[in-house]
Motif scaffolding. Structure first.
Motif, short mmCIF file in Angstrom:
data_model
loop_
_atom_site.label_atom_id
_atom_site.label_comp_id
_atom_site.label_asym_id
_atom_site.label_seq_id
_atom_site.Cartn_x
_atom_site.Cartn_y
_atom_site.Cartn_z
N ASP A 192 0.94 -1.09 -0.23
CA ASP A 192 0.15 0.07 0.10
C ASP A 192 0.75 1.30 -0.08
OD1 ASP A 192 -1.76 1.77 0.34
OD2 ASP A 192 -2.55 1.32 2.35
N PRO A 193 0.83 2.15 -0.92
CA PRO A 193 1.69 3.23 -1.04
C PRO A 193 1.41 4.42 -0.06
CG PRO A 193 0.00 3.47 -2.87
CD PRO A 193 0.03 2.03 -2.27
N GLY A 194 0.24 4.16 0.80
CA GLY A 194 -0.22 5.08 1.74
C GLY A 194 0.44 4.57 3.27
N ASN A 195 1.09 3.44 3.21
CA ASN A 195 1.69 2.78 4.38
C ASN A 195 3.04 3.53 4.47
OD1 ASN A 195 2.83 1.22 6.38
ND2 ASN A 195 1.85 -0.46 5.73
N SER A 196 3.45 4.17 5.54
CA SER A 196 4.59 4.84 5.63
C SER A 196 5.74 4.06 6.24
CB SER A 196 4.43 5.99 6.83
OG SER A 196 3.91 5.36 7.95
N GLY A 197 5.56 3.09 6.66
CA GLY A 197 6.35 1.93 6.86
C GLY A 197 6.14 1.16 8.32
N HIS A 198 6.17 -0.23 8.22
CA HIS A 198 5.96 -1.01 9.32
C HIS A 198 7.07 -1.97 9.53
CE1 HIS A 198 3.45 -3.58 12.04
NE2 HIS A 198 3.91 -4.51 11.30
N VAL A 199 7.45 -2.12 10.86
CA VAL A 199 8.60 -2.94 11.32
C VAL A 199 7.83 -4.12 12.29
CG1 VAL A 199 10.87 -2.69 12.63
CG2 VAL A 199 10.05 -0.96 11.27
N LEU A 200 8.77 -5.36 12.07
CA LEU A 200 8.41 -6.32 12.85
C LEU A 200 9.59 -6.40 13.76
CD1 LEU A 200 6.98 -9.02 13.96
CD2 LEU A 200 8.20 -10.04 11.96
N GLY B 12 8.08 7.40 13.95
CA GLY B 12 6.53 7.42 13.51
C GLY B 12 6.11 6.43 12.73
N LEU B 13 6.99 5.23 12.94
CA LEU B 13 6.56 4.17 12.10
C LEU B 13 5.86 3.12 13.08
CD1 LEU B 13 10.10 3.21 10.39
CD2 LEU B 13 8.06 4.45 9.56
N SER B 14 4.89 2.27 12.34
CA SER B 14 4.28 1.39 13.20
C SER B 14 4.90 0.19 13.20
CB SER B 14 2.74 0.79 12.47
OG SER B 14 3.25 0.33 11.28
N SER B 15 4.70 -0.67 14.43
CA SER B 15 5.66 -1.57 14.71
C SER B 15 4.76 -2.85 15.44
CB SER B 15 6.67 -1.38 15.67
OG SER B 15 6.49 -0.89 16.87
N ALA C 80 9.94 6.21 0.55
CA ALA C 80 9.98 7.45 -0.21
C ALA C 80 10.64 7.17 -1.52
CB ALA C 80 10.51 8.52 0.62
N GLY C 81 10.89 6.32 -1.95
CA GLY C 81 11.86 5.80 -3.22
C GLY C 81 13.19 6.70 -3.40
N ARG C 82 13.66 6.87 -2.14
CA ARG C 82 15.13 7.33 -2.09
C ARG C 82 16.22 6.54 -1.76
NH1 ARG C 82 15.58 10.58 1.75
NH2 ARG C 82 13.67 10.59 2.70
N ARG C 83 15.97 5.09 -1.73
CA ARG C 83 16.69 4.10 -1.38
C ARG C 83 16.82 3.01 -2.34
NH1 ARG C 83 19.80 1.55 3.40
NH2 ARG C 83 19.98 -0.49 2.87
N GLU C 84 17.74 2.79 -3.20
CA GLU C 84 17.80 1.70 -4.36
C GLU C 84 18.11 0.41 -3.76
OE1 GLU C 84 19.74 2.66 -7.74
OE2 GLU C 84 18.56 4.62 -8.15
N GLU C 85 17.51 -0.62 -4.20
CA GLU C 85 18.18 -1.99 -3.89
C GLU C 85 19.15 -2.19 -4.73
OE1 GLU C 85 16.50 -6.63 -3.96
OE2 GLU C 85 15.07 -4.96 -4.19
#
Length: 369
Positions: free
Chosen positions: A104-112, A147-150, A353-358
């Motif tokens: 989901d592009p609206g998901n700012s980030g989630h950490v396990l 500010g990430l969900s975890s 944010a598309g600022r880190r390439e794999e």
């Protein structure tokens, strides 16, 4: 879902090797083992009813009713008419839901965050684990600072909670890659009493996460036993077959044919970022940290950064009785764990944010696994 091709006659494959002694029990052995669960004298008033239950359990065992509840696979599978276990279908649906959340592009980030220690105040040790405390430090960074969900996956529940199991991997992958299904279809196996398996809840946790933070103690120069159980059962996430109908369940010969016809080794967790924190008290921390990191890299997860991989000693050669006090005093380790979480959070934010390439994402390795 990628639809595997059914194996063709052209795919010559070796015959599956046999020869190990049978583990099958006779009825008397089965009943004795089944009823060992009910030794408490409180069961005496219903002993006759338990005998009736044992009769039914024996019938299921004798008939090998591994998955008594099934339904037709339907559209999107190699064999739409094949009967799949409803447990597997539910696990697959949960994974697809988690994948939608991840994408989901609206998901700012989630950490396990994974607490890999089996130690818990709610079981025999009578005291919480240092790994859990470090996991709480990390979680405060993700939620209060970044500010990430975890989500915290506490593997000590295996030792402290009723009916919480991770059954061992049966090594289907070593027979042929397509025989290892994603998610794992080896469990539950009702005929063998191999039920209440936690992995069908754990798989979606990994799939939904953009970042994984593993925090583990050193146990005899190795990872903890709960972590190793989870690691082994995640083999299906790295090259596993998303369509059990292509192998008609656990048909080993068919799976060999399918692999030799050309197997794509789908990497179901590729691209997720990781951090690893390992702590010890005497020896082994560096090697355990390296083995966990190597495992994650092999599954095509990516290290978040140099500061995100940490191995340290807490109370080096000091009494075990004061290990928590040693952690209290070691403010440097606490801050290093926070920094590992900060690095992972930064990497997740930049990736989202598309600022880190794999790096190397377009390269194909000559050998997959």
């Amino acid at each position: 879902m990628a639809k595997p091709k059914l194996p063709g006659a052209h795919a010559a494959a070796p015959v599956p090797r046999k020869g190990m002694p049978s583990p099958r029990l006779d009825e008397a052995q089965f009943r004795r083992r089944f009823l060992q669960q009910f030794v408490d004298p409180a069961f005496e008033p219903v002993r006759g009813k338990l005998s009736d239950v044992a009769d039914i359990a024996w019938q299921a065992y004798a008939a090998s009713r591994k998955s008594p509840l099934t339904r037709r696979a339907g559209q999107g599978y190699a064999d739409p008419d094949y009967e799949l276990a409803v447990d597997w279908l539910a696990a697959r649906a949960a994974i697809e839901g988690a994948r939608a959340q991840h994408d989901d592009p609206g998901n700012s980030g989630h950490v396990l965050i994974v607490n890999a220690s089996p130690r818990s105040e709610h079981s025999c040790p009578g005291e919480m684990s240092k790994s859990y405390r470090l996991a709480e430090l990390a979680q405060s960074v993700f939620e209060a600072e970044a500010g990430l969900s975890s989500e915290l996956l506490d593997l000590s529940r295996l030792t402290s909670e009723y009916g919480r199991n991770i059954h061992p991997c049966k090594a289907c992958f070593s027979t042929a890659a397509p025989l290892c299904h994603w998610p794992c279809s080896c469990y539950p196996n009702y005929s063998l009493g191999q039920t209440q398996d936690w992995m069908n809840e754990i798989y979606p946790m990994w799939v939904a996460a953009h970042g994984i933070m593993l925090i583990s103690p050193v146990n005899w120069y190795q990872v903890s036993s709960p972590l190793k159980l989870m690691m082994d059962r995640l083999v299906c996430a790295d090259g596993g077959n998303p369509d059990p109908t292509a192998t008609h369940g656990k048909d080993a010969a068919r799976a060999k044919q399918l692999e030799l016809a050309g197997w794509g080794y789908p990497r179901h967790l590729a691209g997720r970022l990781f951090s690893v924190v390992v702590h010890g008290d005497v020896a082994g921390a560096e090697n355990v940290r390296r083995s966990i990191s190597d495992w994650l890299r092999f599954m095509h997860l990516e290290p978040a950064g140099a500061l995100a991989e940490l191995d340290r000693y807490i109370g080096y050669w000091e009494p075990y009785a004061t290990s928590h006090e040693a952690l209290d005093a070691n403010q440097a380790i606490q801050e290093e764990v926070r920094n590992a979480a900060r690095v992972l959070a930064e990497a997740v934010r930049k990736r989202r944010a598309g600022r880190r390439e794999e790096i190397g994402a377009t390269l194909r390795q000559p050998r997959q696994k």
